[in-house]
Design a protein around this motif. Structure first.
Motif, PDB file in Angstrom:
ATOM      1  N   ARG A  27       0.824  -1.208   0.000  1.00  0.00           N
ATOM      2  CA  ARG A  27       0.000   0.000   0.000  1.00  0.00           C
ATOM      3  C   ARG A  27       0.856   1.254   0.000  1.00  0.00           C
ATOM      4  O   ARG A  27       0.376   2.331  -0.295  1.00  0.00           O
ATOM      5  N   GLY A  28       2.140   1.104   0.315  1.00  0.00           N
ATOM      6  CA  GLY A  28       3.042   2.247   0.255  1.00  0.00           C
ATOM      7  C   GLY A  28       3.169   2.821  -1.140  1.00  0.00           C
ATOM      8  O   GLY A  28       3.608   3.953  -1.316  1.00  0.00           O
ATOM      9  N   PHE A  29       2.751   2.031  -2.108  1.00  0.00           N
ATOM     10  CA  PHE A  29       2.805   2.493  -3.497  1.00  0.00           C
ATOM     11  C   PHE A  29       2.014   3.774  -3.681  1.00  0.00           C
ATOM     12  O   PHE A  29       2.348   4.594  -4.528  1.00  0.00           O
ATOM     13  N   SER A  30       0.976   3.965  -2.879  1.00  0.00           N
ATOM     14  CA  SER A  30       0.136   5.148  -3.037  1.00  0.00           C
ATOM     15  C   SER A  30       0.909   6.438  -2.781  1.00  0.00           C
ATOM     16  O   SER A  30       0.495   7.510  -3.217  1.00  0.00           O
ATOM     17  N   GLY A  31       2.032   6.336  -2.091  1.00  0.00           N
ATOM     18  CA  GLY A  31       2.860   7.507  -1.837  1.00  0.00           C
ATOM     19  C   GLY A  31       4.055   7.621  -2.755  1.00  0.00           C
ATOM     20  O   GLY A  31       4.882   8.517  -2.597  1.00  0.00           O
ATOM     21  N   ASP A  32       4.164   6.709  -3.702  1.00  0.00           N
ATOM     22  CA  ASP A  32       5.306   6.689  -4.613  1.00  0.00           C
ATOM     23  C   ASP A  32       4.946   7.250  -5.977  1.00  0.00           C
ATOM     24  O   ASP A  32       3.893   6.920  -6.531  1.00  0.00           O
ATOM     25  N   ASN A  33       5.850   8.048  -6.519  1.00  0.00           N
ATOM     26  CA  ASN A  33       5.720   8.393  -7.938  1.00  0.00           C
ATOM     27  C   ASN A  33       6.033   7.146  -8.753  1.00  0.00           C
ATOM     28  O   ASN A  33       6.726   6.231  -8.285  1.00  0.00           O
ATOM     29  N   MET A  34       5.520   7.084  -9.963  1.00  0.00           N
ATOM     30  CA  MET A  34       5.809   5.923 -10.797  1.00  0.00           C
ATOM     31  C   MET A  34       6.035   6.340 -12.247  1.00  0.00           C
ATOM     32  O   MET A  34       5.620   7.430 -12.668  1.00  0.00           O
ATOM     33  N   GLY A  35       6.690   5.469 -12.961  1.00  0.00           N
ATOM     34  CA  GLY A  35       6.951   5.751 -14.362  1.00  0.00           C
ATOM     35  C   GLY A  35       6.837   4.498 -15.198  1.00  0.00           C
ATOM     36  O   GLY A  35       6.835   3.375 -14.681  1.00  0.00           O
ATOM     37  N   TRP A  36       6.726   4.700 -16.494  1.00  0.00           N
ATOM     38  CA  TRP A  36       6.766   3.614 -17.474  1.00  0.00           C
ATOM     39  C   TRP A  36       7.948   3.863 -18.406  1.00  0.00           C
ATOM     40  O   TRP A  36       8.161   4.994 -18.857  1.00  0.00           O
ATOM     41  N   PHE A  37       8.660   2.796 -18.683  1.00  0.00           N
ATOM     42  CA  PHE A  37       9.780   2.831 -19.608  1.00  0.00           C
ATOM     43  C   PHE A  37       9.597   1.698 -20.607  1.00  0.00           C
ATOM     44  O   PHE A  37       8.780   0.808 -20.399  1.00  0.00           O
ATOM     45  N   ARG A  38      10.370   1.723 -21.660  1.00  0.00           N
ATOM     46  CA  ARG A  38      10.339   0.626 -22.614  1.00  0.00           C
ATOM     47  C   ARG A  38      11.727   0.406 -23.195  1.00  0.00           C
ATOM     48  O   ARG A  38      12.543   1.316 -23.234  1.00  0.00           O
ATOM     49  N   GLN A  39      11.938  -0.831 -23.638  1.00  0.00           N
ATOM     50  CA  GLN A  39      13.217  -1.173 -24.234  1.00  0.00           C
ATOM     51  C   GLN A  39      12.987  -2.056 -25.441  1.00  0.00           C
ATOM     52  O   GLN A  39      12.453  -3.165 -25.316  1.00  0.00           O
ATOM     53  N   ALA A  40      13.367  -1.551 -26.595  1.00  0.00           N
ATOM     54  CA  ALA A  40      13.281  -2.306 -27.836  1.00  0.00           C
ATOM     55  C   ALA A  40      14.570  -3.101 -28.027  1.00  0.00           C
ATOM     56  O   ALA A  40      15.619  -2.733 -27.474  1.00  0.00           O
ATOM     57  N   PRO A  41      14.525  -4.159 -28.805  1.00  0.00           N
ATOM     58  CA  PRO A  41      15.735  -4.971 -29.033  1.00  0.00           C
ATOM     59  C   PRO A  41      16.881  -4.131 -29.571  1.00  0.00           C
ATOM     60  O   PRO A  41      16.709  -3.362 -30.521  1.00  0.00           O
ATOM     61  N   GLY A  42      18.028  -4.254 -28.924  1.00  0.00           N
ATOM     62  CA  GLY A  42      19.207  -3.540 -29.364  1.00  0.00           C
ATOM     63  C   GLY A  42      19.247  -2.072 -29.007  1.00  0.00           C
ATOM     64  O   GLY A  42      20.163  -1.359 -29.435  1.00  0.00           O
ATOM     65  N   LYS A  43      18.268  -1.622 -28.232  1.00  0.00           N
ATOM     66  CA  LYS A  43      18.220  -0.203 -27.871  1.00  0.00           C
ATOM     67  C   LYS A  43      18.268  -0.022 -26.358  1.00  0.00           C
ATOM     68  O   LYS A  43      18.026  -0.959 -25.605  1.00  0.00           O
ATOM     69  N   GLU A  44      18.571   1.199 -25.959  1.00  0.00           N
ATOM     70  CA  GLU A  44      18.583   1.522 -24.547  1.00  0.00           C
ATOM     71  C   GLU A  44      17.148   1.610 -24.015  1.00  0.00           C
ATOM     72  O   GLU A  44      16.207   1.896 -24.761  1.00  0.00           O
ATOM     73  N   ARG A  45      17.009   1.378 -22.715  1.00  0.00           N
ATOM     74  CA  ARG A  45      15.702   1.577 -22.090  1.00  0.00           C
ATOM     75  C   ARG A  45      15.379   3.068 -22.115  1.00  0.00           C
ATOM     76  O   ARG A  45      16.227   3.898 -21.747  1.00  0.00           O
ATOM     77  N   GLU A  46      14.161   3.394 -22.541  1.00  0.00           N
ATOM     78  CA  GLU A  46      13.796   4.792 -22.670  1.00  0.00           C
ATOM     79  C   GLU A  46      12.544   5.132 -21.885  1.00  0.00           C
ATOM     80  O   GLU A  46      11.657   4.296 -21.694  1.00  0.00           O
ATOM     81  N   PHE A  47      12.487   6.369 -21.478  1.00  0.00           N
ATOM     82  CA  PHE A  47      11.349   6.883 -20.721  1.00  0.00           C
ATOM     83  C   PHE A  47      10.115   6.968 -21.614  1.00  0.00           C
ATOM     84  O   PHE A  47      10.207   7.361 -22.787  1.00  0.00           O
ATOM     85  N   VAL A  48       8.969   6.622 -21.041  1.00  0.00           N
ATOM     86  CA  VAL A  48       7.699   6.726 -21.758  1.00  0.00           C
ATOM     87  C   VAL A  48       6.782   7.749 -21.091  1.00  0.00           C
ATOM     88  O   VAL A  48       6.278   8.664 -21.742  1.00  0.00           O
ATOM     89  N   ALA A  49       6.548   7.573 -19.784  1.00  0.00           N
ATOM     90  CA  ALA A  49       5.633   8.467 -19.077  1.00  0.00           C
ATOM     91  C   ALA A  49       5.887   8.351 -17.579  1.00  0.00           C
ATOM     92  O   ALA A  49       6.422   7.341 -17.111  1.00  0.00           O
ATOM     93  N   ARG A  50       5.480   9.355 -16.848  1.00  0.00           N
ATOM     94  CA  ARG A  50       5.584   9.318 -15.400  1.00  0.00           C
ATOM     95  C   ARG A  50       4.397  10.041 -14.799  1.00  0.00           C
ATOM     96  O   ARG A  50       3.818  10.938 -15.412  1.00  0.00           O
ATOM     97  N   ILE A  51       4.060   9.675 -13.558  1.00  0.00           N
ATOM     98  CA  ILE A  51       2.938  10.282 -12.862  1.00  0.00           C
ATOM     99  C   ILE A  51       3.304  10.401 -11.392  1.00  0.00           C
ATOM    100  O   ILE A  51       3.836   9.470 -10.788  1.00  0.00           O
ATOM    101  N   MET A  52       3.017  11.552 -10.821  1.00  0.00           N
ATOM    102  CA  MET A  52       3.300  11.774  -9.419  1.00  0.00           C
ATOM    103  C   MET A  52       2.335  10.963  -8.551  1.00  0.00           C
ATOM    104  O   MET A  52       1.269  10.535  -9.021  1.00  0.00           O
ATOM    105  N   TRP A  53       2.682  10.763  -7.299  1.00  0.00           N
ATOM    106  CA  TRP A  53       1.917   9.890  -6.426  1.00  0.00           C
ATOM    107  C   TRP A  53       0.450  10.284  -6.343  1.00  0.00           C
ATOM    108  O   TRP A  53      -0.426   9.429  -6.236  1.00  0.00           O
ATOM    109  N   ASN A  54       0.177  11.598  -6.422  1.00  0.00           N
ATOM    110  CA  ASN A  54      -1.209  12.060  -6.304  1.00  0.00           C
ATOM    111  C   ASN A  54      -1.860  12.303  -7.666  1.00  0.00           C
ATOM    112  O   ASN A  54      -2.974  12.808  -7.735  1.00  0.00           O
TER     113      ASN A  54
END
Length: 121
Positions: A27-54
């Motif tokens: 339940r501590g997740f409710s106080g955590d910011n979170m993000g989504w990333f993605r990684q295509a074959p042969g590429k670096e992991r890249e940022f997709v989106a993020r959302i603050m805890w609230n």
């Protein structure tokens, strides 16, 4: 310790939609910011989106802006990534991350194992 489990990936055609989920173990997740990333074959992991805890501050990568929507339901300890108008270049393993606030892979403390999204042309 926060465990994150992504789900909802799959094989779709260009133009289709998918919704990814990220279920957190605490339940501590409710106080955590979170993000989504993605990684295509042969590429670096890249940022997709993020959302603050609230949910009050949201950022998208330019490549997904207008097509993807990040959201969260703190009552369910779950984050989401709604992906519309998918393109073949969106093909990647998608990861959710928590407890941080940046756009780099070193900016978050906890990571899921990822879910594969494949978009055929």
């Amino acid at each position: 310790q926060v465990q994150l489990v992504e789900s909802g990936g799959g094989l779709v055609q260009a133009g289709d939609s998918l919704t990814l989920s990220c279920a957190a173990s605490t339940r501590g997740f409710s106080g955590d910011n979170m993000g989504w990333f993605r990684q295509a074959p042969g590429k670096e992991r890249e940022f997709v989106a993020r959302i603050m805890w609230n949910g009050n501050n949201i950022t998208y990568a330019d490549s997904v802006k207008g097509r993807f929507t990040i959201s969260r339901d703190n009552a369910k300890n779950t984050g989401y990534l709604q992906m519309n108008s998918l393109k073949p270049e969106d093909t990647a393993v998608y990861y959710c991350a928590a407890r941080g606030w940046g756009t780099g892979r070193n900016d978050y403390h906890f990571w899921g194992r990822g879910t594969q999204v494949t978009v055929s042309s």
